[in-house]
Design an enzyme around this catalytic site. Structure first.
Site, PDB file in Angstrom:
ATOM      1  N   CYS A  86       0.836  -1.194   0.000  1.00 57.63           N
ATOM      2  CA  CYS A  86       0.000   0.000   0.000  1.00 57.63           C
ATOM      3  C   CYS A  86       0.877   1.253   0.000  1.00 57.63           C
ATOM      4  CB  CYS A  86      -0.990  -0.044   1.157  1.00 57.63           C
ATOM      5  SG  CYS A  86      -2.408   1.063   0.947  1.00 57.63           S
ATOM      6  N   HIS A 194      -3.343  -5.733   1.059  1.00 56.73           N
ATOM      7  CA  HIS A 194      -2.685  -5.946   2.350  1.00 56.73           C
ATOM      8  C   HIS A 194      -2.638  -7.420   2.736  1.00 56.73           C
ATOM      9  CE1 HIS A 194      -2.409  -1.740   3.892  1.00 56.73           C
ATOM     10  NE2 HIS A 194      -3.423  -1.539   3.055  1.00 56.73           N
ATOM     11  N   GLU A 196      -0.796  -8.741   4.940  1.00 50.96           N
ATOM     12  CA  GLU A 196      -0.599  -8.827   6.396  1.00 50.96           C
ATOM     13  C   GLU A 196      -1.917  -8.749   7.159  1.00 50.96           C
ATOM     14  OE1 GLU A 196      -0.793  -4.395   5.790  1.00 50.96           O
ATOM     15  OE2 GLU A 196      -0.184  -6.173   4.657  1.00 50.96           O
TER      16      GLU A 196
END
Length: 222
Positions: A86, A194, A196
Site C-alpha cells: 500500500c 494488504h 498482512e
C-alpha cells in the site's frame, strides 16, 4: 531470517506487518525513518501501509526522502529483498526501486474492502507459496492505488513475467488490473492489497499467509 519494518510518521500497518512476519518465522526489528542505517544482517526490508507524512505532496513522496530510504535503496542495490505494501508500494515507486506511479483511484473514492486477486506468477520468492493462477481474497484500503505504467512499460512487465498479482475486479482503475509488481531481479515486490491483514482466520481470512511463509522459507533456505 531477519526482517526490518520501517516506521514513518503516519504508518498504521507497521505492527500488522511485524506480526505477520513473526508468525512466518522471521526475526523482526522496527526501524524509525530517521535512522540512517539498517540493522546488521537484515535480509528483508518491509515498508508498511499507512499515510506517511499525511500523504502530503504525493503519497510516499516525503517518506522516500527519509534518511532510512537511502539505506533501503543501498540494501536493494546490494541484492537485498524489499516488500512494500500500500503506502509502502507508493514509497518504493517514489524511490525508483519499482517502475510506475500510484495515482488517485479512478472512482475518486477511498476503497476499503476485500477483493479477489489472481496470482499472475509463482516464479518469485514472494509468490512461491502459491500456484500460478490461484485466486486469493485480500483486503485493500487506499485512495491512491491506481497503478499506472505506459504501454511500453506494461509490455515489458508482461514479457519479463514481473506482474505478481492482478485484480479479479479492478477496484481502482490500475493499468492492466495490476495489483503487484516485481523488480527486474525479482527481489522487490510492491503491492496495494494488504496480505498482512489476511494471516489470521479471526480477522476474516488467511490467504496472505502464503506470501510470508513462502518468502521466509526461501530466505531461510538461501
Amino acid at each position: 531470517m531477519k526482517a526490518a519494518v520501517i516506521v514513518f510518521p503516519g504508518s498504521n500497518c507497521d505492527r500488522d506487518m511485524a506480526v505477520a512476519l513473526r508468525a512466518a518465522g522471521a526475526d523482526v526489528e522496527m526501524v524509525w525513518h530517521k535512522d540512517a542505517g539498517l540493522p546488521r544482517g537484515v535480509d528483508l526490508v518491509a515498508v508498511p501501509g499507512g499515510f506517511s507524512f499525511g500523504d502530503y505532496l504525493r503519497c510516499g513522496a516525503i517518506a522516500a526522502q527519509s534518511p532510512v530510504c537511502r539505506a533501503v535503496i543501498d540494501h536493494v542495490h546490494k541484492g537485498g529483498y524489499a516488500l512494500g505494501v500500500c503506502n509502502g508500494f507508493q514509497v518504493l515507486t517514489e524511490t525508483g526501486l519499482l517502475p510506475g506511479a500510484l495515482m488517485r483511484n479512478a472512482g475518486i473514492r477511498f476503497v476499503c474492502k476485500t477483493v479477489p486477486l489472481t496470482v499472475a506468477t509463482a516464479d518469485s520468492d514472494f509468490t512461491r507459496g502459491y500456484a500460478k493462477g490461484a485466486e486469493l481474497q485480500i483486503p485493500v484500503a487506499h485512495h491512491d492505488g491506481n497503478y499506472f505504467v505506459d504501454a511500453a512499460q506494461l509490455e515489458q512487465l508482461r514479457a519479463e513475467d514481473r506482474i505478481a498479482f492482478t485484480y479479479g475486479d479492478n477496484p481502482n482503475g490500475s493499468t492492466g488490473g495490476i495489483a503487484g509488481v516485481l523488480s527486474e531481479n525479482r527481489r522487490v515486490l510492491g503491492m496495494m492489497p494488504h496480505p498482512e491483514r489476511a494471516v489470521d482466520a479471526g480477522h476474516g481470512g488467511t490467504d496472505g499467509r502464503g506470501l510470508f511463509e513462502g518468502l521466509v522459507g526461501a530466505l531461510v533456505a538461501a
